[in-house]
Design an enzyme around this catalytic site. Structure first.
Site, PDB file in Angstrom:
ATOM      1  N   HIS B 270      26.496   8.577 -13.826  1.00  0.00           N
ATOM      2  CA  HIS B 270      26.874   9.914 -13.375  1.00  0.00           C
ATOM      3  C   HIS B 270      25.941  10.897 -14.053  1.00  0.00           C
ATOM      4  O   HIS B 270      25.697  10.794 -15.247  1.00  0.00           O
ATOM      5  CB  HIS B 270      28.328  10.198 -13.760  1.00  0.00           C
ATOM      6  N   ARG B 290      29.276  21.480  -9.779  1.00  0.00           N
ATOM      7  CA  ARG B 290      28.121  21.760  -8.920  1.00  0.00           C
ATOM      8  C   ARG B 290      28.568  22.113  -7.496  1.00  0.00           C
ATOM      9  O   ARG B 290      27.997  22.984  -6.858  1.00  0.00           O
ATOM     10  CB  ARG B 290      27.170  20.570  -8.920  1.00  0.00           C
TER      11      ARG B 290
END
Lengths: 265, 670
Positions: B270, B290
């Protein structure tokens, strides 16, 4: 009661045989005093102390891991996600219920260059299985008793049930519960009367009583109106203080009490 | 042999995360007596850590979404290596599974008109993730747990016992699957498991051998069907977002029982784990940061993701900040910000920035929301992240950027299963969720995990139920098999008692740390042939040393012993990762090789299949099934050209010319 101190270099005591890692720069030696109990050999619980290097950014969980990995491989405690979501590592740290993964050492250091001691005990009111590990079954039994699931009648919708943003926000606080038992085992009423449902079960009932989709509020209110129900609460606010998720536990209990007082009969 | 605690069930589910609980609910609803066996307390599974949401093309926020678009995104994210049938089932069924979860009582954030709200996420073309703030995984587990309590209370009313039809064995670890060897002609129904040898009747699943973590006592589950739902393998790596349960148990149990694993070279790092302070290194920072507008910057303040848009994604992602920023409010007329590229791309970009000397003081990059939204909005939309940084790192994300870097997060590889039934090639053995392979190809999109758990958890429960219902005879567990399982489990105590010199005895914690270092350094996010060869040597050595693992104390809740048993699984699974990674000489998704940096269309047609005999892990190549023509038709030809070989493109055209349609052979495998 016996006490012993194990230093990081002493490899002769029962435990792991690994060498200890280098002490990181900026680390302070602290005393970790743990309530130990192994029912197979110990007639009663006792305190054992370990010397452990701690950084300000370490959490109590890191110190417990240090003890387990390098000093005594038999030390037993629960932990899982290690950042406060799963609710496995509730314990009594310096006298208050906390998740070990969420207590930073910088908040525990003694001032004035004094030696820091961190005391760690199992949460109170549940039977101790070993060391910091307690039997959670009575806790989950109370949780199950309040029917912690959606009760709805009529046909199931083919898609979702509609719920307005305001209705959804109404019970947001109590859906944050991670069933760690910090609240229930901080409650003086629960300590003396194990039959009391305890704050966590009431929080989980609240979560459905105030859910606009649910039709089982009356059943749950009947259960909580019982002699072991919400009226046992003495509003000491220990539970609110103990909740690692910041849930307004006492307020939720009060809301359930109010719902009982003003319920349509 | 001492008297063993024995239980008999129709279906035993190993693991109580999203996939396991959904499988158990399904098996129960099919009328079968079901047990769930899990290492942790009920309700504490790793699934609780999923923050972003459940990907499902419900179209609540953008009505242009559909299963076809979701399918396309999933295949793109996996670089076309996905098992396309799984990706198809997943995209088609995910909405029903979300709505079903809602009827169980799950809480969701809502749209203005009261429907389930959906958020943007990396690699998903439309807002698709059903979510509850940033605690969706917790709510998913809690809803399934609540559903199980409801089923048990209904069973009590009907049968007088809460656990009459469904029982959870918590804090109980399975160490071995038990097999029988039926007489010829006594085999169960033909199982549509993949890669089955024809001819000799393979041994069938007969149950599982386990120990209670609390007492250390052994327990035998006799059951004709076992569903593996044990999650992943992240605890083999040093920097990981995974919790302690993730020791590859299901992967290893399956291998030892004769099943095959595929895609083990693909491990997802990740892109945004915490990098500071050291005590929390690896803990996840959700991708929603994000999705909701957070941007990545290097130490020079540059939004560097614009420099890392790969050719295959150029038409979908904005190449300038203005367009990227417009996308949040006008997604129909602008391309997406490159911060929302699939995870493998972002992780590699961060790695490259740090390597080029443009990282932060602690070896990460900056992830910033503080300059993008008001403090109130950050706290409302990302409450857990705000809390996590404040409490663990003393950083206020409304006022300053976070420092982030890649962390081992998910394994795409797993048990090779039939897409429709989740059956492995061992009769009676099923797998769902992270422990199953194929669905995500070489890289998983965020949000596709929770939906995977629900879709294939249900299918595994159904597959197991159908298998058991069709059985003519129940498999038997022999005393010999049990005695062997018990000896293996007690070996770490025997090693301590044995005559060997103390110097030869190995500490499980030390071996575990060494394993994590080897995997992190030599089979990590960027790989090289020579390093992986070295890793295999190190793994060999660790395997030999692990035979001398010795633990003290008693069997009652002995964490050293538990780790010693988990270690055996981690070593086996790590070998699969390293061998497969060495074999695949290209870069694709969660497998990046410095010495073979390009994606090679010829490799897209090949799967690497791991099997284990007593001695070690074997890796073999197997051709990938060609995609069904109607699914191929969902893509533009120009996009297919980026992934497929010329030969495949020609063959696809020929199939369409011959007029074969999907409805004539749905889900056909060969």
């Amino acid at each position: 009661m016996t006490a012993s101190t194990t230093s990081p270099t002493d490899q002769t005591t029962s435990g792991s045989r690994g060498t200890t890692p280098p002490v990181p720069e900026g680390a302070v030696a602290v005393t970790v005093k743990i309530r130990r109990f192994n029912p197979e050999v110990d007639p009663e619980p006792y305190w054992q102390s370990f010397e452990v290097p701690a950084l300000p950014t370490d959490r109590v969980l890191n110190l417990l891991h240090y003890v387990k990995w390098y000093l005594d491989g038999t030390l037993t405690f629960r932990r899982s996600c290690a950042h406060g979501i799963c609710g496995s590592d509730a314990m009594k740290i310096n006298g208050v219920n906390r998740l070990a993964c969420k207590v930073l050492m910088k908040d525990l250091f003694a001032g004035d260059g004094k030696q820091t001691t961190v005391t760690i005990e199992p949460i109170k009111g549940l039977p101790v299985h070993k060391d910091l590990l307690v039997d959670m079954e009575p806790f989950f039994e109370a949780f199950r008793a309040v029917k912690p699931y959606l009760i709805a009648y009529g046909n199931e919708p083919t898609r979702e049930r509609l719920q307005s943003q305001a209705d959804r926000a109404r019970f947001d606080d109590t859906t944050k519960c991670i069933l760690c038992a910090c609240c229930t085992t901080s409650c003086p009423v629960y300590w003396t009367e194990g039959s009391y449902f305890g704050p966590a079960a009431i929080v989980n009932a609240h979560r459905f009583i105030f859910d606009s989709r649910d039709e089982g509020a009356e059943e749950r209110l009947d259960i909580l109106n019982d002699v072991d129900g919400v009226w046992r609460c003495r509003t000491t606010f220990n539970c609110t203080d103990a909740c690692p998720r910041g849930i307004q536990v006492t307020k939720a209990i009060q809301e359930v009490k109010r719902a009982l007082l003003f319920r349509r009969t | 042999m001492t008297e063993l605690e024995r239980h008999s069930y129709d279906v035993v589910v190993i693991g109580a995360g999203g996939a396991g609980l959904r499988a158990a609910i399904e098996a129960h609803e099919q009328g079968l007596r079901t047990a769930v066996v899990c290492k942790s307390l009920f309700g504490k599974a790793h699934t609780v850590m999923a923050e972003g949401g459940i990907a499902a093309a419900m179209g609540n926020v953008n009505s242009r979404d559909s299963w076809q678009v979701h399918f396309r995104d999933t295949m793109r994210g996996g670089k076309f290596l996905n098992n396309w049938r799984m990706a198809e089932l997943h995209a088609k069924e995910a909405p029903d599974r979300v709505w079903e979860l809602e009827t169980y009582g799950a809480l969701f954030d809502r749209t203005g008109d009261g429907r389930i709200s959906q958020r943007n996420f990396g690699g998903h073309e439309y807002p698709r993730l059903a979510h509850v703030g940033d605690r969706t995984g917790l709510e998913l587990i809690r809803s399934l747990q609540q559903k199980i309590v409801a089923l048990q209370q209904a069973d009590r009313r009907e049968h007088g016992d809460y656990e009459a039809r469904l029982r959870v064995f918590a804090e109980c670890t399975v160490t071995e699957l038990l097999l029988d060897s039926p007489e010829p002609g006594q085999a169960g129904p033909a199982q549509t498991g993949p890669g089955q040898d024809t001819g000799a009747t393979p041994p069938r699943v007969a149950g599982a051998f386990a120990y209670w973590r609390e007492s250390g006592r052994f327990v035998v589950f006799e059951a004709p069907a076992v569903v593996l739902a044990t999650g992943g393998i992240g605890k083999s790596f040093k920097v990981t977002s995974n919790s302690w349960e993730y020791t590859g148990d299901g992967h290893a149990l399956a291998l030892r029982a004769g099943a095959s694993l595929i895609n083990m070279e693909f491990v997802q790092f990740h892109p945004t784990g915490m990098v500071w302070p050291p005590s929390v290194k690896g803990i996840l920072v959700t991708e929603s940061v994000r999705g909701d507008g957070g941007v990545l910057r290097n130490s020079e303040g540059r939004r560097f993701m614009f420099d890392y848009i790969p050719e295959v994604f150029k038409d979908k992602y904005a190449d300038n900040e203005d367009e990227a920023d417009r996308w949040y409010t006008d997604p129909d007329n602008n391309r997406r910000p490159p911060e929302l590229l699939p995870r493998d791309e972002v992780a590699r970009a961060i790695n490259a920035e740090v390597k080029a000397g443009r990282g932060t003081e602690h070896g990460g990059v900056f992830l910033d929301v503080s300059t993008r939204m008001s403090a109130d909005e950050i706290i409302r939309r990302l409450p857990s992240m705000h809390h996590q940084f404040k409490e663990l790192a003393d950083v206020d994300i409304t006022a300053e950027p976070m420092e982030v870097g890649p962390t081992c997060h998910y394994v795409m590889g797993g048990v090779e299963v039939d897409p429709d039934t989740a059956a492995s090639r061992v009769p009676g053995l099923f797998a769902a969720g992270e422990v199953a392979g194929g669905m995500h190809g070489s890289n998983r999109l965020g949000g596709n995990s929770l939906s995977d758990l629900l879709v294939f958890g249900r299918r595994a429960g159904l597959g197991a139920a159908d298998y058991v219902t069709a059985l003519r005879d129940r498999p038997r567990v022999t005393e010999q098999v049990l005695a062997q399982a018990e000896r293996t489990a007690l070996a770490p105590f025997a090693n301590l008692a044995g005559a060997g010199p103390a110097a030869d005895q190995e500490n499980p914690y030390t071996l575990h740390l060494e394993l994590q270092q080897v995997m992190n350094d030599l089979v990590g996010i960027i790989r090289r042939g020579a390093e992986m060869a070295q890793a295999l040597d190190r793994l060999d050595e660790l395997k030999r040393r692990a035979e001398h693992v010795a633990v003290e104390g008693h069997r009652q809740f002995n964490p050293g012993w538990h780790l010693a048993l988990d270690l055996r699984n981690m070593l086996l699974v790590s070998e699969c990762v390293a061998r497969s990674a060495l074999r695949r000489t290209e870069s694709r998704g969660g497998h990046t090789r410095d010495d073979y940096p390009r994606m090679d269309p010829r490799w897209r047609r090949k799967l690497l299949v791991c099997t284990a005999d007593g001695a070690g892990v074997e890796v073999a190549e197997r051709p990938q099934e060609p995609m069904r023509p109607d699914l191929v038709d969902l893509f533009e030809f120009t996009e297919l050209q980026k992934y497929l070989t010329g030969e495949e493109l020609a063959a696809g055209g020929a199939e369409r010319a011959a007029g074969r349609s999907a409805t004539e052979h749905p889900g056909e495998r060969s």
